[in-house]
Design a protein around this motif. Sequence first.
Motif, mmCIF file in Angstrom:
data_model
loop_
_atom_site.group_PDB
_atom_site.id
_atom_site.type_symbol
_atom_site.label_atom_id
_atom_site.label_comp_id
_atom_site.label_asym_id
_atom_site.label_seq_id
_atom_site.Cartn_x
_atom_site.Cartn_y
_atom_site.Cartn_z
ATOM 1 N N GLY B 37 0.848 -1.172 -0.003
ATOM 2 C CA GLY B 37 -0.053 0.144 -0.125
ATOM 3 C C GLY B 37 0.673 1.244 -0.058
ATOM 4 N N ARG B 38 1.919 1.121 0.587
ATOM 5 C CA ARG B 38 2.769 2.523 0.731
ATOM 6 C C ARG B 38 4.216 2.342 -0.050
ATOM 7 N NH1 ARG B 38 0.531 6.857 2.815
ATOM 8 N NH2 ARG B 38 2.036 7.888 3.853
ATOM 9 N N TYR B 257 6.764 9.138 -4.125
ATOM 10 C CA TYR B 257 5.346 9.127 -3.529
ATOM 11 C C TYR B 257 4.818 7.608 -3.225
ATOM 12 C CZ TYR B 257 6.208 13.970 -4.719
ATOM 13 O OH TYR B 257 6.700 15.226 -5.022
ATOM 14 N N PRO B 258 4.046 7.560 -2.093
ATOM 15 C CA PRO B 258 3.613 6.371 -1.800
ATOM 16 C C PRO B 258 2.362 5.963 -2.776
ATOM 17 C CG PRO B 258 2.801 7.841 -0.087
ATOM 18 C CD PRO B 258 3.900 8.668 -1.094
ATOM 19 N N LEU B 259 2.149 4.633 -3.174
ATOM 20 C CA LEU B 259 1.222 4.025 -3.890
ATOM 21 C C LEU B 259 -0.207 4.789 -3.320
ATOM 22 C CD1 LEU B 259 -0.105 2.213 -6.062
ATOM 23 C CD2 LEU B 259 0.073 0.434 -4.487
ATOM 24 N N GLY B 265 -3.819 7.922 -6.784
ATOM 25 C CA GLY B 265 -4.570 9.173 -7.626
ATOM 26 C C GLY B 265 -3.951 9.620 -8.692
ATOM 27 N N LYS B 266 -2.752 9.890 -8.965
ATOM 28 C CA LYS B 266 -2.279 10.368 -10.246
ATOM 29 C C LYS B 266 -2.516 9.281 -11.136
ATOM 30 C CE LYS B 266 1.219 13.565 -8.399
ATOM 31 N NZ LYS B 266 2.822 13.607 -8.218
ATOM 32 N N ALA B 267 -1.928 8.176 -11.141
ATOM 33 C CA ALA B 267 -1.963 7.250 -12.049
ATOM 34 C C ALA B 267 -3.278 6.771 -12.330
ATOM 35 C CB ALA B 267 -1.216 5.764 -11.725
ATOM 36 N N GLY B 268 -4.349 6.764 -11.533
ATOM 37 C CA GLY B 268 -5.503 6.494 -11.920
ATOM 38 C C GLY B 268 -6.240 7.392 -12.693
ATOM 39 N N GLY B 269 -6.128 8.750 -12.371
ATOM 40 C CA GLY B 269 -6.751 9.949 -13.182
ATOM 41 C C GLY B 269 -5.940 9.851 -14.342
#
Lengths: 357, 541
Positions: B37-38, B257-259, B265-269
């Motif tokens: 997760g992190r 940055y942690p997953l 958030g960034k990758a999903g967006g």
Amino acid sequence: MTNSDQRSDEDAIDVQGGYSSGIAVIDPEDSFTDPGIEPHRPRKTDLFPEAEKRSARTVVAWMVLSAIGAVAAIVAYVVFPIDGHDISTVRPNNLFLGLGIALSLLALGIGAVHWARQLMVDEETIDIRHPQRGSEEAQAGALEVLDAANKESGFGRRTLIRRSLIGAAVLTPLPGIVMLRDLAPLATQGGDPAELLRHTMWTAGTRLTRDPDGTPIKASDVQIGSAVHVIPEGLTNETEDWLNKKAKAVVLVVRLEEEDLIEAEEKKSWSYHGIVAYSKICTHVGCPVALVEQHTHHLLCPCHQSTFDVADGAKVIFGPANRALPQLPIAVDDEGYLVAQSDFHEPVGPSFPERAL
Amino acid sequence: MTTTESAPAAAPRTFIGKASNYLEERSGISVAVKEFGRKVFPDHWSFMLGEVALYSFVVLVLSGTFLTLFFQPSMAEVEYHGSYAPLSGMHMSAAYASTLHISFEVRGGLLMRQVHHWAALMFVAAAGLHMLRIFFTGAFRKPRELNWVVGFTLFVLGMAAGFTGYSLPDDLLSGNGLRIIDGVLKAIPIVGTWLSFLMFGGEFPGSVIISRLYMAHIMLIPALIIAMIGLHLLMVVLHKHTQYPGPGRTNNNVVGYPLLPVYAGKAGGFFFIVFGVLVAIGSLVTINPIWAYGPYDPSPVSAGTQPDWYIGPVDGALRLVPPHIESVIFGWTFSWNILIPSLIFGIVLISVAIYPFVEAWVTGDRREHHVLDRPRNAPTRTAIGAALMTAYSVMWAAASGDLMATHFHVDVFLVTHVLQVLLFVGPVVAYFITKRICLGLQKKDREIVLHGIESGEIVRLASGEYVEVHKPIDEYERWRLVDFTSYAPIERTHPNADGKITFGSRMRAALSRWFYEDRISPVKPSELTSGHEQPESLPDN
Ligand code: HEM
Ligand code: FES
């Protein structure tokens, strides 16, 4: 630079995990030290509560926009139907449906990224790496497991079992490969491939007809300098395997001034008053050689620019093709229509291994 | 008193609590969440190229699945009576007719076709650029060599997926593409004719090729791609991401940055942004208007037709061959005019695939590398990359030789001859220019470390002399410029146990000299202290 700080010895052991650094020049005595991660620079949204609120509102606005886009797409689907009789209705359907979906996706994406960049904590964190190979214990443990498996099964000891197993495993998949044989028909059903490639639909007396309407061609109708795209008489889309037949039989007929033709002795009788017929299938990899340059009598293949000289036996004057286009010997029947004297005297189209056998 | 079961934690109350508890008791998922997760991901724009490829693939699966609901992979002949009037009454394959149906009668059908095609172009393009990023930053070095090979396989599979898909509508253009494949297959020595017959189920074009390609396109190749993507990402997790050199970035850590939550958030967006861009292009820009080409017919062809971009270099290589190279040996025909360009293209591909192993052999470097090279700091590698790219581009340009000729009103023969020369000269020139540029940039970096940045401010000294003020750089900036290793060529060759110098070790020494002869080492603290009198201390060779 002195030699002392070069490690050109490939076996030199580097401080790093006991692996060779090869010919990397490493001098721990005289290199800069890493100052460590730069201090975090706060963003506007970290410093000013108003900026943070504004960013939060922006994110919400994007999400609302996304929802609007999704609804708009559904509305567009309904209000811009496609009318089967009016092709112009396709465009608005495609455009507005697409833009609605695009808006919904883009706004969702931009909103999410905005959230992550402006509002989520942006302090960098650190993970520690470990060497890729497992620890000594892990490796020893794995070896133990494999040893035990070997002992308990006798895989290493029972050579006969092992070899017969390998032999069987090699043979077992073979039927699967053999079964692929029927991807192509048997020679007895469909004919021997190389043999099929040697023949086309043309026979002695077959009339030359126009592609695609199939009307026969009077020799007297072929103007000097003109080119006619030709198929054998009787080749229609009702014919069995008509595409296969057409793929070999298409011909280009061109008429030149008789004195412009350079003809080999044995092919003198293959033309009729300056009318010559050549296979339209490029001898490179088979595209139709469909471009005729009127003034130069050149045929140009659009695929890789092989160029053939019709006046001179359709020989290759440029491009990757190796051989001249095969010539179809032609004559004229009682009614003055162009007919073939025979099939081509060599296979048409690209070379294949058995071509010269 | 004994308890055989540990008492369950207080029962969750909320819905989410209950749901996650349900999942936890059946999977023990908490272990994975805690572990991954992190997980830290470094941030850089160039790390998004692989993501673009991945997301384009997801878009391909979604849009492709929609297409399968309407597409008929059959060459059975039908007479067309659909809404596209110009083709009314024509005979065509069911595949072509159903593609017309998707385009003109299914609402959103044309959109999905266009999105699918644009996503295919984007997939291969992003994978290619991603590969270049990996190459030029040296991210393929140990322990990532195997993942380089997996990525390379993905690039090739992408080309195969694209070609098989492009052929499905059975239109005039794609039919010609298949005909070229047929010709190329027949050029394979001895077995060529048979291979062509096996592929087409008899003579070209036959009546089965579309359904066979369909199987490959929607099942076999996507399955392989998914398996390879799985392997690729698994290795990324195992290796952890590489990072660019910078303060605090070492070979033993990963900074980013942690997953959860930022990276997710960034990758999903970003996934939705890629998807959105593809749909926007699909709704605005026509691609592959198969209705304008007509159904496949072996007779007509139009000039200036182009394959999809990633097939270009193969097609271009075929065009650059001079005429009349074919030979007959013991009666068997060998079509060198097709074999040689295929071979050259194959060699370019294979040298790309094995490059990491070659470089590792030449450097003898067996350490793990997790900090990337800036391309200028590996001048020879960067130059090799530029040379390979040049060869690829020349072949690619050759595929448009006829278009260039008509566009610039020059002879197509001339264009071909120029490209033939460029294919051999271009890479060499690109190699030397790139290397010079890299060395120049490295010198510039040294200058900056030693003397600071030119401020553009000119001051007059008391002596009347004008000098430009150089601003010193801070230690973070300096670290960015000096954190790299330089390599020295192997100077001696090693005798083996018998005291002989083997051919292999000689070759390795020669290669290593070629790789590392011109090099510029990072500034050292000792130079900095004495640096002002001694502007450059470059190793001269
Ligand atoms: C892996 C990457 C893939 C690539 C590069 C790719 C590429 C293509 C291309 C270039 C076309 C021609 C489109 C056109 O007509 O303009 C096509 C057609 C098609 N693809 Fe894919 N595709 C991929 C994956 C898939 C998947 C996963 C499916 C289904 C699950 C699929 C289903 C189809 C169908 C049914 C067609 C024919 C329909 C038509 O052309 O309109 N594709 N593909
Ligand atoms: S097929 Fe005609 S030049 Fe290649």
